[in-house]
Design a protein around this motif. Structure first.
Motif, PDB file in Angstrom:
ATOM      1  N   GLU A 277      58.087  62.588  66.546  1.00 37.50           N
ATOM      2  CA  GLU A 277      57.056  63.412  67.184  1.00 37.50           C
ATOM      3  C   GLU A 277      56.329  62.611  68.270  1.00 37.50           C
ATOM      4  O   GLU A 277      56.026  63.122  69.352  1.00 37.50           O
ATOM      5  N   MET A 278      56.059  61.361  67.977  1.00 42.83           N
ATOM      6  CA  MET A 278      55.276  60.544  68.903  1.00 42.83           C
ATOM      7  C   MET A 278      56.090  60.053  70.092  1.00 42.83           C
ATOM      8  O   MET A 278      55.535  59.488  71.032  1.00 42.83           O
ATOM      9  N   ALA A 279      57.399  60.279  70.053  1.00 41.05           N
ATOM     10  CA  ALA A 279      58.233  59.945  71.214  1.00 41.05           C
ATOM     11  C   ALA A 279      58.194  61.044  72.268  1.00 41.05           C
ATOM     12  O   ALA A 279      58.693  60.852  73.383  1.00 41.05           O
ATOM     13  N   TRP A 284      50.212  63.175  71.086  1.00 40.62           N
ATOM     14  CA  TRP A 284      49.074  63.613  70.259  1.00 40.62           C
ATOM     15  C   TRP A 284      49.335  64.998  69.679  1.00 40.62           C
ATOM     16  O   TRP A 284      49.181  65.221  68.474  1.00 40.62           O
ATOM     17  N   GLN A 285      49.716  65.940  70.529  1.00 38.27           N
ATOM     18  CA  GLN A 285      49.982  67.280  70.016  1.00 38.27           C
ATOM     19  C   GLN A 285      51.058  67.244  68.938  1.00 38.27           C
ATOM     20  O   GLN A 285      50.914  67.866  67.876  1.00 38.27           O
ATOM     21  N   TYR A 286      52.130  66.501  69.183  1.00 36.64           N
ATOM     22  CA  TYR A 286      53.244  66.540  68.250  1.00 36.64           C
ATOM     23  C   TYR A 286      53.005  65.702  66.996  1.00 36.64           C
ATOM     24  O   TYR A 286      53.539  66.027  65.934  1.00 36.64           O
ATOM     25  N   ALA A 287      52.211  64.663  67.094  1.00 37.48           N
ATOM     26  CA  ALA A 287      51.853  63.923  65.875  1.00 37.48           C
ATOM     27  C   ALA A 287      51.024  64.802  64.945  1.00 37.48           C
ATOM     28  O   ALA A 287      51.274  64.870  63.732  1.00 37.48           O
ATOM     29  N   ALA A 352      45.214  69.647  64.907  1.00 36.34           N
ATOM     30  CA  ALA A 352      44.451  68.580  64.255  1.00 36.34           C
ATOM     31  C   ALA A 352      43.535  69.150  63.178  1.00 36.34           C
ATOM     32  O   ALA A 352      43.434  68.598  62.065  1.00 36.34           O
ATOM     33  N   ILE A 353      42.853  70.257  63.498  1.00 37.70           N
ATOM     34  CA  ILE A 353      41.953  70.875  62.524  1.00 37.70           C
ATOM     35  C   ILE A 353      42.730  71.343  61.299  1.00 37.70           C
ATOM     36  O   ILE A 353      42.330  71.096  60.153  1.00 37.70           O
ATOM     37  N   ALA A 354      43.854  72.026  61.531  1.00 39.16           N
ATOM     38  CA  ALA A 354      44.639  72.539  60.411  1.00 39.16           C
ATOM     39  C   ALA A 354      45.226  71.411  59.574  1.00 39.16           C
ATOM     40  O   ALA A 354      45.232  71.480  58.337  1.00 39.16           O
TER      41      ALA A 354
END
Length: 396
Positions: A277-279, A284-287, A352-354
């Motif tokens: 995800e971080m690649a 940030w969105q994918y992490a 992030a919230i979820a």
């Protein structure tokens, strides 16, 4: 809900928090942030209740199948080729959202609107014990899933179309991830009697067909082999849909539990990071989305009697370790990796919230609960309500 009936098993929200919110608002003990959020949510619910339900049949032209009830959408990262007059074939530009994907020509925006209305109306009906909002929520669900003239066919064969290249792709199944949350709201409606009888039976049949398609179709089986957020949300969708439909046999649950364990093996780094995800261009969105996906599948499995929250791989990787890695950034530390800010909302804040909310429920870790409250306070009214009343000490 009658006191002798056990509360429903929820995946993406806490029954304890929602019950506490309802009571705090009723007895006047709710803090001002919660009261203000509730007032805004209720106003939105009243406005939405006055609108006609949306449906996949509202699009001007059917998609590649010729069936207007089939969900039809281009991938949100699909862009016309600027070197060609007709734009074909479209090109994929990772993490860059094409506004066309949300146009009225496709079903994505209508689908998102349906989901948002269910959220607002079901929460309003449950917390406010409001029959009008409950009936409006039922109308939205009935139109999209049950009515034979307007209901979406139970598959995502023509999602993530790349015009000039294909008429759909397996990765479009990720659009179904929000159905896990929709089913949570259905449970709230059922608890107070707003969703029952033929409506409930119709949705159960839809979910049974959808879970079967996910498990047996070419696109579904390919997506089920993915070892990133797509694989996790595929599992969560199958588990939630089959669980609601009553088709989650012991064999199905055992298969899903085994697959869920492999996700922790493949998706987490030794430090709890999410390397694949971080690649991505927007790490940030994918992490946060990847963590949300892993947490969602763990919570759905928990509802089927499988404890993935406690599982640790042979070399020490676990969901708890994943939260340890991301917790500083969920708590406000500066993100040191790539991120993309763009006019088209990529929902990174919602993810992030979820992720924090579901982690607070699954791990019962006060640090994650604190991060959730901090993040929720910066979000929309729905997020504030789902976080509960921190002033009154409601647990996340």
């Amino acid at each position: 809900m009658p006191s002798n009936v056990p509360p429903p098993s929820l995946t993406t929200m806490s029954w304890t928090v929602l019950s506490g919110v309802r009571e705090a608002l009723r007895d006047g003990s709710a803090g001002e942030p919660l009261r203000s959020a509730w007032d805004a949510l209720l106003a939105r619910g009243r406005a939405v209740a006055a609108l006609a339900p949306v449906t996949v049949t509202d699009k001007p032209h059917p998609g590649p199948s010729g069936e207007v009830r089939d969900f039809y959408a281009i991938g949100k990262y699909a862009w016309p080729d600027p070197e060609r007059a007709d734009g074909l074939p479209y090109l994929r530009r990772d993490c860059l959202i094409n506004p066309e994907s949300n146009s009225g020509r496709y079903d994505k925006a209508r689908y998102d609107e349906m989901v948002e209305r269910v959220r607002v109306l079901a929460l309003g009906a449950f917390i406010g014990d409001d029959a009008e909002l409950g009936e409006a929520a039922a109308a939205v669900l009935r139109t999209w899933f049950v009515d034979p003239g307007t209901s979406m066919t139970p598959h995502l064969r023509h999602a993530a179309v790349l015009p000039g290249v294909n008429d759909g792709a397996g990765i479009g199944i990720i659009e179904g991830a929000v159905l896990v949350e929709v089913l949570d709201h259905v449970h709230l409606l059922e608890a107070d009697g707003h969703w029952r009888g033929a409506d409930r039976d119709g949705l159960r049949a839809w979910m049974a067909d959808y879970a079967h398609w996910l498990r047996t179709s070419e696109f579904g089986t390919a997506e089920g082999r993915m070892v990133n957020n797509h694989g996790s949300f595929w599992l969560a969708q199958v588990a939630a849909a089959a669980g609601y439909a009553g088709t989650a046999t012991p064999e199905v649950v055992a298969d899903l539990a085994e697959l869920g364990r492999t996700h922790l093996d493949h998706q987490l780094g030794p430090d709890g990071s999410l390397p694949e995800e971080m690649a991505r261009l927007d790490a940030w969105q994918y992490a946060t989305y990847g963590l949300r996906a892993l947490a969602t599948e763990a919570q759905v499995l928990a509802g089927l009697g499988v404890d993935q929250w406690a599982y640790t791989t042979s070399d020490g990787r676990s969901l708890r370790l994943a939260y340890e890695f991301l917790l500083p950034y969920l708590g406000g530390a500066e993100w040191p990796y790539a991120r993309v800010d763009q006019a088209e909302d990529n929902h990174a804040g919602d993810h992030a919230i979820a992720a924090a909310r579901i982690g607070a429920i699954g791990l019962a870790d006060p640090r994650v609960a604190d991060a959730h409250r901090r993040l929720a306070a910066t979000g929309e009214p729905r997020h504030v309500v789902l976080a509960g009343d921190a002033r009154q000490g409601v647990d996340a």
